[in-house]
Each structure stands twice: as structure tokens, then as C-alpha cells.
Write a protein that holds these residues in place. Structure first.
Motif, short mmCIF file in Angstrom:
data_model
loop_
_atom_site.label_atom_id
_atom_site.label_comp_id
_atom_site.label_asym_id
_atom_site.label_seq_id
_atom_site.Cartn_x
_atom_site.Cartn_y
_atom_site.Cartn_z
N LEU A 1 -51.97 -85.13 -17.68
CA LEU A 1 -51.22 -85.07 -16.42
C LEU A 1 -50.60 -83.69 -16.22
CD1 LEU A 1 -49.51 -88.58 -16.54
CD2 LEU A 1 -51.21 -87.83 -14.86
N GLY A 2 -50.11 -83.10 -17.31
CA GLY A 2 -49.53 -81.76 -17.21
C GLY A 2 -50.56 -80.73 -16.82
N ASN A 3 -51.75 -80.83 -17.40
CA ASN A 3 -52.83 -79.90 -17.03
C ASN A 3 -53.24 -80.10 -15.58
OD1 ASN A 3 -52.93 -78.70 -19.56
ND2 ASN A 3 -54.48 -80.11 -20.34
N ALA A 4 -53.33 -81.36 -15.18
CA ALA A 4 -53.69 -81.64 -13.78
C ALA A 4 -52.63 -81.11 -12.83
CB ALA A 4 -53.89 -83.15 -13.59
N ALA A 5 -51.36 -81.14 -13.26
CA ALA A 5 -50.26 -80.71 -12.41
C ALA A 5 -50.19 -79.21 -12.23
CB ALA A 5 -48.94 -81.23 -12.98
N ALA A 6 -51.11 -78.48 -12.84
CA ALA A 6 -51.18 -77.04 -12.60
C ALA A 6 -51.78 -76.75 -11.23
CB ALA A 6 -51.99 -76.36 -13.70
N PHE A 7 -52.28 -77.77 -10.55
CA PHE A 7 -52.94 -77.61 -9.26
C PHE A 7 -52.12 -78.29 -8.17
CE2 PHE A 7 -56.05 -77.36 -12.59
CZ PHE A 7 -56.81 -76.25 -12.24
N THR A 8 -51.96 -77.60 -7.05
CA THR A 8 -51.08 -78.08 -5.98
C THR A 8 -51.45 -79.46 -5.49
OG1 THR A 8 -50.70 -75.79 -5.27
CG2 THR A 8 -50.16 -77.53 -3.70
N VAL A 9 -52.74 -79.71 -5.32
CA VAL A 9 -53.15 -81.01 -4.80
C VAL A 9 -52.71 -82.13 -5.72
CG1 VAL A 9 -55.44 -80.85 -5.90
CG2 VAL A 9 -55.11 -82.35 -3.92
N ASN A 10 -52.79 -81.91 -7.03
CA ASN A 10 -52.36 -82.93 -7.98
C ASN A 10 -50.84 -83.03 -8.06
OD1 ASN A 10 -55.01 -83.58 -8.62
ND2 ASN A 10 -55.11 -82.09 -10.28
N PRO B 1 -41.21 -79.31 -3.09
CA PRO B 1 -40.79 -80.70 -2.84
C PRO B 1 -40.56 -81.50 -4.12
CG PRO B 1 -42.58 -80.10 -1.36
CD PRO B 1 -42.46 -78.99 -2.36
N ASN B 2 -41.32 -81.19 -5.17
CA ASN B 2 -41.14 -81.90 -6.44
C ASN B 2 -39.79 -81.60 -7.06
OD1 ASN B 2 -43.67 -82.96 -6.14
ND2 ASN B 2 -44.63 -81.77 -7.76
N GLN B 3 -39.27 -80.40 -6.82
CA GLN B 3 -37.99 -80.02 -7.41
C GLN B 3 -36.86 -80.95 -6.95
OE1 GLN B 3 -37.14 -75.88 -6.81
NE2 GLN B 3 -38.93 -75.18 -7.95
N GLU B 4 -36.99 -81.49 -5.74
CA GLU B 4 -35.96 -82.39 -5.23
C GLU B 4 -35.86 -83.65 -6.09
OE1 GLU B 4 -33.74 -81.86 -2.81
OE2 GLU B 4 -34.55 -79.83 -2.78
N GLU C 1 -46.47 -88.40 -4.84
CA GLU C 1 -46.69 -89.52 -3.92
C GLU C 1 -46.91 -90.84 -4.67
OE1 GLU C 1 -50.00 -88.17 -1.63
OE2 GLU C 1 -48.86 -86.53 -0.71
N PHE C 2 -47.42 -90.76 -5.88
CA PHE C 2 -47.64 -91.96 -6.69
C PHE C 2 -46.41 -92.34 -7.52
CE2 PHE C 2 -52.40 -90.65 -6.93
CZ PHE C 2 -52.61 -91.16 -5.65
N GLU C 3 -45.25 -91.72 -7.21
CA GLU C 3 -44.02 -91.94 -7.97
C GLU C 3 -44.18 -91.50 -9.43
OE1 GLU C 3 -41.21 -92.88 -6.59
OE2 GLU C 3 -42.17 -93.08 -4.63
N PRO D 1 -57.76 -89.01 -7.04
CA PRO D 1 -56.50 -89.76 -6.97
C PRO D 1 -56.48 -91.02 -7.82
CG PRO D 1 -57.08 -88.96 -4.80
CD PRO D 1 -58.24 -88.61 -5.69
N GLN D 2 -57.58 -91.78 -7.82
CA GLN D 2 -57.57 -93.03 -8.58
C GLN D 2 -57.44 -92.79 -10.08
OE1 GLN D 2 -60.11 -91.92 -6.76
NE2 GLN D 2 -62.13 -92.41 -7.62
N HIS D 3 -57.91 -91.63 -10.55
CA HIS D 3 -57.82 -91.34 -11.98
C HIS D 3 -56.39 -90.97 -12.36
CE1 HIS D 3 -62.17 -90.17 -11.03
NE2 HIS D 3 -62.16 -91.40 -11.50
N LEU D 4 -55.68 -90.27 -11.47
CA LEU D 4 -54.27 -89.99 -11.72
C LEU D 4 -53.46 -91.29 -11.76
CD1 LEU D 4 -53.79 -86.89 -9.38
CD2 LEU D 4 -53.95 -86.88 -11.88
N LYS D 5 -53.78 -92.21 -10.84
CA LYS D 5 -53.11 -93.51 -10.85
C LYS D 5 -53.35 -94.25 -12.16
CE LYS D 5 -52.85 -94.74 -5.94
NZ LYS D 5 -53.31 -95.71 -4.90
N MET D 6 -54.59 -94.20 -12.63
CA MET D 6 -54.93 -94.89 -13.88
C MET D 6 -54.17 -94.30 -15.05
SD MET D 6 -59.03 -95.26 -13.24
CE MET D 6 -59.40 -96.01 -14.81
#
Length: 346
Positions: free
Chosen positions: A125-134, A174-177, A140-142, A99-104
Motif C-alpha cells: 500500500l505504501g508503494n502504491a501510495a507513491a502515485f497520486t491516483v492511488n 487532501p490526505n493531510q486533513e 476514498e476507500f477510508e 481500485p478493486q485490488h486496493l480494496k482487497m
């Protein structure tokens, strides 16, 4: 991670951007930040003709020639363990980003003044977003609103990477909203971008994912004419992606009134031809089948016949050329195309 360690690492994020390229490289950032440290002094990396590049400091790791770390000139890296080769870094999954790396990354994206840096961050970020947790963490991090802010970036390549990142984030319901509010901006990108550009393709991919369910399809009801017009002027890749959106929309009976009333170029029916690429033709037939399944009342049909150049007149009216063209496709060499045509005609 204490404040004393975060500050120098953030200060060196610009150096990290040189290695953020692809799924493996995004994990490389994680390994370099979490396991290593960056020295304040800038030192050169000595390259020799031997099989590896060795650090001048005792106990540091030997880097393989041509490896990711060996190519990062001026970046002094101490690996966490001498037995971890750089090849292990570039083959790791971005799902291991914490999580802290995504924030950075999101923070650096907001402050970067360099378009190449923004592209690399968005790619990671796009590559990371291929995974549900990310996907959940970025929301959540806006991060969705931060990323979407770059849809208006002056650099086309940044806008492309923004669309790609949003496309992966859109796989999460939820992201679609949050993403749906940017549909007008995405449609504007399609309309204003060069035909067959990566911008148009990225925008259509995003709309495809957003229109898989009927929840947000109404947001596209004013874009039917745009999609039909794009269909007759674009290349095969863009035609396929455009038709994916049209097939999604036409699968929803509640969208059919808007679809058949939309203005349509008469040349749409010319695509029902044996010379049209099979991937395009198959989706065209699916779209046509959805339209044919719609049964308007006599009154509605009469009203549509009086609407000049609407899709109903181009493809569904008795005066349309579609029927004769479908008959010709019964002899198409592709058996799947023959079957689809037969289903439409019966």
C-alpha cells in the motif's frame, strides 16, 4: 468481477502475501489476481536442474529458476499468457494496481492476524501510495484511517511500515486533513521509541512532509523541546530529519514565539563545530539563520532572558556561545558552509 470469482481469490490472499515485497511485487499481485486463477487443490512445484521450472500441465508457462513465481511453493498459478515471463511481473509499477485490488489489500490488512502479513500489505500500500491516483483512491476507500490504526500495532516493524505508508499518503494535500489527527500519536512514537530507531526516523519523515506548508505546523508547537533534545542525542540520519522539521517550522514567522520559548539543551550549540557532519551542519546553519532573522521587541527579549534554558538564551542571547562558534566556522573547508556562516554574521 463477479462474486463467484472474488471469494476464492480473497481466500488465497494469504498465499499472495508471500510475494508482496516491493514495488514490483505489488504489481505481481495485480497480475496474478486479475489475469490468473487459483486452484483449490494445493500442488507442489517441481524444481529441476534445468534452466526453468516447467508446469506438469500442458500449455502452462515455463518459469525461470530463481524467479518470483518459481519461489512461491504451493501456489498453483496459471499465467494469463504463456509469453509473459515472471521477470516482467516484478519490474512493473504499483501504479497499475486497480481500485478493486486496493480494496482487497485494505480488507486483508484489517483481518490479518500475522504481523509479517501486515508488514507486506502495508509495504505494498505504501508503494502504491507513491502515485497520486492511488493516494486519492486509498483516501476514498477510508484507507487512511484503516492504515493509521496500525500505529499502535504491537509489532514495531508493522508500525514502521504504517509510518512509511502514511508518509507517502501525506504527499497529497487532501490526505493531510485526515492524517493530521494522528500527529499526537506520531509524536508519542518519537518520544517512546528507542533513539535512532526506524520508528523515530519514519515518524520524523512523516512530520517533515506534514510541516512543509504552514497549514498544520501549529500542531507541532508543543514538540519543539522534544525535537531539540533528539537533535543532541541522535545519529546523523536522525539529526538531518529532525532539522528538516525544525527548518520548516522556523521558516514560519508565526511559529517563532513558540520556538524561542521552548526549553533547549545547552549542548545544542556544541553541534556548531567543524567535526559535525556537513549535511547536519548545513541544516543547523539554516535553522540558526531563521532564528537570527527574528527580531523581538526589547520587552519580549527581556522576558525571554528570564526564562531559564529556553532556546533564546541558548542560541540568540548575547551570552550564547553561538556567535564565537560561528566565527570559527568561517574557516570550514566546505565553501557552502562558509557562505552560510557569513550570511548569518552579516
Amino acid at each position: 468481477m463477479g462474486d463467484g470469482s472474488v471469494a476464492p481469490r480473497l481466500g488465497n490472499m494469504k498465499a499472495l502475501l508471500g510475494i508482496v515485497a516491493g514495488a514490483g511485487a505489488s504489481y505481481g499481485i495485480y497480475k496474478l489476481i486479475s489475469g490468473g486463477s487459483f486452484k483449490r487443490g494445493k500442488k507442489s512445484v517441481t524444481t529441476s536442474e534445468s534452466p526453468g521450472v516447467r508446469s506438469s500441465q500442458p500449455g502452462e508457462v515455463t518459469l525461470q529458476r530463481g524467479s518470483l513465481l518459481a519461489k512461491v511453493s504451493g501456489l498453483d498459478v496459471v499465467c494469463p499468457r504463456p509469453d509473459v515471463a515472471s521477470a516482467d511481473i516484478i519490474h512493473q509499477s504499483p501504479s497499475n494496481l486497480e481500485p478493486q485490488h486496493l480494496k482487497m489489500l485494505l480488507s486483508c490488512l484489517q483481518t490479518s492476524n500475522n504481523s509479517s502479513d501486515r508488514c507486506r500489505i502495508l509495504l505494498t500500500l505504501g508503494n502504491a501510495a507513491a502515485f497520486t491516483v492511488n493516494q486519492n483512491l486509498i483516501r476514498e476507500f477510508e484507507g487512511i484511517h484503516i492504515i493509521a490504526g496500525f500505529l499502535s500495532d504491537p509489532a514495531a516493524e508493522v508500525r514502521v511500515q504504517t509510518l512509511n505508508a502514511l508518509n507517502n499518503l501525506c504527499m497529497n494535500i487532501p490526505n493531510q486533513e485526515q492524517i493530521k489527527v494522528y500527529v499526537p500519536q506520531v509524536l508519542e512514537l518519537i518520544e517512546m521509541s528507542p533513539v535512532n530507531s526506524d520508528l523515530q526516523l519514519g515518524a520524523l519523515r512523516l512530520l517533515t512532509n506534514l510541516s512543509v506548508t504552514d497549514k498544520h505546523q501549529h500542531l507541532l508547537k508543543e514538540s519543539i523541546t522534544l525535537l531539540l533534545s533528539l537533535l543532541v542525542v541522535s545519529n546523523e540520519a536522525l539529526q538531518v530529519q529532525t532539522l528538516k522539521v525544525l527548518v520548516n517550522l522556523s521558516s514560519n514567522p508565526d511559529m517563532m514565539d513558540d520556538i524561542v520559548q521552548a526549553q533547549a539543551p545547552a549542548s545544542v550549540v556544541l553541534l556548531f563545530d567543524a567535526r559535525t557532519a556537513s549535511p547536519v551542519l548545513l541544516r543547523l546553519l539554516t535553522f540558526a539563520g531563521n532564528l537570527k532573522a527574528w527580531r523581538p521587541s526589547a520587552q519580549v527579549a527581556d522576558e525571554l532572558r528570564r526564562t531559564q534554558d529556553c532556546l533564546f538564551r541558548v542560541m540568540l542571547d548575547e551570552s550564547s556561545q553561538l556567535h564565537s562558534r560561528l566565527v570559527q566556522l568561517l574557516s570550514h573547508p566546505d565553501g557552502e558552509i562558509q557562505s552560510q556562516v557569513a550570511r548569518i554574521l552579516t
